[in-house]
Design an enzyme around this catalytic site. Sequence first.
Site, PDB file in Angstrom:
ATOM      1  N   CYS A  50      35.941  38.216  41.285  1.00 47.80           N
ATOM      2  CA  CYS A  50      35.806  39.304  42.101  1.00 47.80           C
ATOM      3  C   CYS A  50      35.453  38.799  43.529  1.00 47.80           C
ATOM      4  O   CYS A  50      34.524  38.556  43.872  1.00 47.80           O
ATOM      5  CB  CYS A  50      34.334  40.188  41.699  1.00 47.80           C
ATOM      6  SG  CYS A  50      33.928  41.661  42.588  1.00 47.80           S
ATOM      7  N   CYS A  53      32.949  40.941  45.484  1.00 47.13           N
ATOM      8  CA  CYS A  53      31.581  40.700  45.430  1.00 47.13           C
ATOM      9  C   CYS A  53      31.079  39.374  45.930  1.00 47.13           C
ATOM     10  O   CYS A  53      30.270  38.992  46.640  1.00 47.13           O
ATOM     11  CB  CYS A  53      31.276  40.292  43.831  1.00 47.13           C
ATOM     12  SG  CYS A  53      31.773  41.699  42.561  1.00 47.13           S
ATOM     13  N   ASP A  54      32.190  38.166  45.889  1.00 47.94           N
ATOM     14  CA  ASP A  54      31.863  36.991  46.391  1.00 47.94           C
ATOM     15  C   ASP A  54      32.456  36.463  47.617  1.00 47.94           C
ATOM     16  O   ASP A  54      32.227  35.316  48.129  1.00 47.94           O
ATOM     17  CB  ASP A  54      32.183  35.988  45.235  1.00 47.94           C
ATOM     18  CG  ASP A  54      31.284  36.414  43.980  1.00 47.94           C
ATOM     19  OD1 ASP A  54      30.236  36.971  44.242  1.00 47.94           O
ATOM     20  OD2 ASP A  54      31.696  36.140  42.917  1.00 47.94           O
TER      21      ASP A  54
END
Length: 233
Positions: A50, A53-54
């Site tokens: 992701c 997300c990261d």
Amino acid sequence: YPFRIEVGKGGSGGAKTVTARAVILSTGAQALWLDAEGEDTVRGRGISTCATCDGAFFKDEDVVVVGGGDAAMEEAVFLTRYARKVTLVHRSDTFRASKIEYQRAVDHPKIEIKPFRTVKKWTSATKEGAFLPELTGVVLEDPRDGSVEELDCSGAFIAIGHKPITAFLDGQVTTDEEGYIVNQEHTMTSVPGVFAAGDVVDKRYRQAITAAAMGCQAAIDAERWLQEQEAHA
């Protein structure tokens, strides 16, 4: 109660049966992994599925994206906001991505696309003072002739698809060819009283906030459906 759900795997504790007048399915979807050598060691410590997300964890660093579809192109372009360089690798020179998404990646100065590359191995090392290893690079193999090359990278994002967690339903509700639940009316499935929300339905957005919102919708739909059933009882 018209619905019976068996939870647990049995064993000494045994499976538990739960009964309900309505059910909301929100089992999600699992990201597909490569399962290449060294992958388990650095999942969550360099390797992610992701970018949203990261991605911010890799500011001014070199990262790799694996995949050939729209998701891979989108992740690669998104990562250019943070990363110094993004290398996108794919097993062939035929990409499933749309022409528009592919061209966006090709035209971006921070992105290098390497076709005919598969991940043979992830490399890692434990930094001084750290307790767990972190990603340091990837060994790529050309499937045409078996030649290999090693790239240094501190981050990698695997974008080869997702698998909805619906096998346990065993066809009791309608799903599409990929296994995602197909809702019939708002969040209600093909079975009246059974609702579905989140990534088990949604294969476009796949974000926590959209899944939470759909969960709220399903709860409202379930409540209203139950009220209607009581009114007609």
